[in-house]
Design a protein around this motif. Structure first.
Motif, short mmCIF file in Angstrom:
data_model
loop_
_atom_site.label_atom_id
_atom_site.label_comp_id
_atom_site.label_asym_id
_atom_site.label_seq_id
_atom_site.Cartn_x
_atom_site.Cartn_y
_atom_site.Cartn_z
N PHE A 76 0.84 -1.20 0.00
CA PHE A 76 0.00 0.00 0.00
C PHE A 76 0.87 1.26 0.00
O PHE A 76 0.61 2.22 -0.72
N VAL A 77 1.92 1.23 0.82
CA VAL A 77 2.80 2.39 0.92
C VAL A 77 3.66 2.54 -0.33
O VAL A 77 3.84 3.64 -0.86
N VAL A 78 4.20 1.43 -0.82
CA VAL A 78 5.07 1.47 -2.00
C VAL A 78 4.30 1.99 -3.22
O VAL A 78 4.87 2.70 -4.06
N LEU A 79 3.03 1.67 -3.32
CA LEU A 79 2.23 2.14 -4.45
C LEU A 79 2.09 3.66 -4.45
O LEU A 79 1.83 4.26 -5.49
N THR A 80 2.27 4.30 -3.29
CA THR A 80 2.23 5.76 -3.24
C THR A 80 3.61 6.37 -3.48
O THR A 80 3.80 7.57 -3.30
N ASP A 202 -7.22 6.44 -6.11
CA ASP A 202 -6.36 7.58 -5.75
C ASP A 202 -4.95 7.13 -5.40
O ASP A 202 -3.97 7.85 -5.67
N LEU A 203 -4.84 5.95 -4.81
CA LEU A 203 -3.53 5.40 -4.43
C LEU A 203 -2.62 5.29 -5.66
O LEU A 203 -1.47 5.71 -5.65
N TYR A 204 -3.16 4.73 -6.74
CA TYR A 204 -2.40 4.58 -7.98
C TYR A 204 -2.13 5.93 -8.62
O TYR A 204 -1.05 6.15 -9.20
N ALA A 205 -3.10 6.83 -8.54
CA ALA A 205 -2.92 8.15 -9.13
C ALA A 205 -1.76 8.89 -8.46
O ALA A 205 -0.91 9.49 -9.14
N ILE A 206 -1.68 8.83 -7.14
CA ILE A 206 -0.60 9.50 -6.42
C ILE A 206 0.74 8.87 -6.77
O ILE A 206 1.75 9.57 -6.97
N GLY A 207 0.77 7.55 -6.86
CA GLY A 207 2.02 6.88 -7.19
C GLY A 207 2.52 7.21 -8.58
O GLY A 207 3.74 7.28 -8.81
N GLY A 274 6.39 3.48 -7.53
CA GLY A 274 4.99 3.79 -7.27
C GLY A 274 4.07 3.62 -8.46
O GLY A 274 4.51 3.63 -9.61
N GLY A 275 2.78 3.48 -8.16
CA GLY A 275 1.75 3.50 -9.19
C GLY A 275 1.61 2.27 -10.05
O GLY A 275 0.80 2.25 -10.97
N ARG A 276 2.36 1.23 -9.76
CA ARG A 276 2.27 0.02 -10.60
C ARG A 276 2.49 -1.21 -9.74
O ARG A 276 3.45 -1.26 -8.97
#
Length: 332
Positions: A76-80, A202-207, A274-276
Motif C-alpha cells: 500500500f505504501v510502495v504504491l504511493t 487515488d492510491l495509484y494516481a498518487i504513485g 509507485g503507481g504500478r
C-alpha cells in the motif's frame, strides 16, 4: 489504413497484449512462484524420497503468513511511491503485546487482537501524518518510528516469554491442515474490493504523479494516511500470526520483516517508483520468499550462506523481470 479505421478495429490480440503489458509484474510473479513450487517439490523429493504432503504444505503456509500480511501492508505504501521501514517495529510491538495480554481463553485473545490491530493502525496513522502532513521523506520518518516502536515492544516484553492460548494458535495457524490459506483468500478479496474503491484509485494516481493528482482533486493527505494506516494494521496482523506460530512472544523476532516485506513486494512486481503493481503480487512474493528459504534448507546450503543465495536470487528475479517487462512495454 483507411482514415475511418479506429482503434476499435485493431486485432483482438492487441487488447490481450495491452492487458499482458499492464500486468506483466503480476504475471512474472506468478511464473516465479510456480517455478519455486516446482523447485521445492523437486529438492524435497530428491532429499526425502517422497513428495511433500499435508505436513509440509501446512508448515510452509503457516510460516509464510506473517510475511504475507507484512508484504501486503508494505505494498500500500510502495504504491504511493513511499517505503515503510517501521514494519518490523510494528510486528515486534504486536507480537509483544499479544504475548502478555491474551490470557488463556479464545474470547480474551480475540478481544486483545482487536486492540492490537487498532494499535497497529495508530502506528500507521503516525507515519501517515508525518509523511503526508509534514511533507517529510517516508524513509526518514519510518526509520525514526522503527526505533520508537521497537523500544515500546521491548518495554512491553523485556525478555522472550508470555503465552498464546492454544485455541488462538489453532484458529490462525492450525498445525493439522493449511487452513491459513483462507486468510490469504480473504486478504486477496479485500484487496480486490479496495482496488476498485475511490481510495484505491487515488492510491495509484498518487504513485504515478502526485502533482497531477492534486490538480485533479485527489485528496493526497487522506489517501496517504489511509495507505499507512492499512500498512500498520496489516503489520500488526503479521505480529499476531507470528505470535500464534511461536505460541509465545519475542520483542525482536519481527525485525527481519522490514527487509523481507520489501523483498516480497519487489518479487511480486510492485514498482518501487509507485503507481504500478498489486497486493496480489506481494502475496505471491511472500510465498516465493518462504519457498526459497525451504529450498535452501532442504538443499543443505550452509545457513551462513543462505542470505547470499537469497540475495542472488532476488537480483536475478528483479533484473529478469525488469528486462522482460521493459521489452514487452516497448513493443506495445
Amino acid at each position: 489504413m483507411p482514415p475511418e479505421t479506429s482503434s476499435l478495429t485493431l486485432p483482438r490480440g492487441s487488447r490481450l497484449g495491452h492487458t499482458i503489458a499492464q500486468n506483466i509484474g503480476l504475471i512474472l510473479a506468478g511464473s516465479i512462484l510456480l517455478l519455486a513450487i516446482l523447485g521445492f517439490v523437486l529438492i524435497y523429493a530428491l532429499e526425502q524420497h517422497r513428495l511433500p504432503g499435508n505436513f509440509e504444505l501446512t508448515s510452509t503456509v503457516n510460516s509464510a503468513m506473517p510475511l504475507v500480511f507484512a508484504a501486503v501492508g508494505q505494498s500500500f505504501v510502495v504504491l504511493t511511491k513511499g517505503i515503510d521501514l517501521s514494519v518490523g517495529g510494528v510486528v515486534d510491538l504486536a507480537n509483544a503485546m499479544a504475548a502478555v495480554t491474551m490470557g488463556k481463553t479464545l474470547g480474551s485473545a480475540l478481544l486483545w487482537s482487536v486492540v492490537i490491530l487498532f494499535v497497529g493502525a495508530a502506528c500507521g496513522l503516525l507515519n501517515g501524518l508525518l509523511v503526508g502532513l509534514g511533507r517529510l521523506q517516508p524513509i526518514v520518518v519510518t526509520l525514526g518510528t522503527l526505533s520508537i516502536f521497537q523500544g515500546l515492544a521491548i518495554r512491553v516484553l523485556p525478555q522472550p516469554g508470555g503465552a498464546i492460548p492454544p485455541s488462538f494458535t489453532d484458529l490462525l495457524v492450525n498445525p493439522n491442515a493449511p487452513y491459513a490459506l483462507i486468510f490469504i483468500v480473504l486478504l486477496g478479496l479485500g484487496w480486490a474490493a479496495f482496488r476498485r474503491s475511490r481510495p484505491g484509485v487515488d492510491l495509484y494516481a498518487i504513485g504515478n504523479d502526485e502533482a497531477a493528482s492534486r490538480t485533479l482533486g485527489v485528496n493526497v493527505l487522506r489517501t496517504k494516511i489511509i495507505a499507512y494506516m492499512l500498512d500498520g494494521l496489516l503489520a500488526a496482523a503479521a505480529g499476531l500470526f507470528l505470535a500464534a506460530s511461536a505460541t509465545a512472544g519475542d520483542a525482536t523476532t519481527g525485525d527481519s520483516y522490514t527487509l523481507t516485506s520489501i523483498v516480497a513486494v519487489v518479487l511480486g512486481g510492485v514498482s518501487l517508483f509507485g503507481g504500478r503493481g498489486s497486493a496480489i503480487g506481494a502475496i505471491a512474493g511472500a510465498l516465493i520468499t518462504t519457498l526459497i528459504v525451504n529450498i535452501l534448507f532442504f538443499g543443505h546450503v550452509d545457513p551462513l550462506f543462505q542470505s547470499f543465495y537469497e540475495g542472488v536470487f532476488l537480483l536475478i528475479a528483479v533484473v529478469a523481470g525488469g528486462v522482460i517487462g521493459g521489452a514487452i512495454r516497448r513493443r506495445r
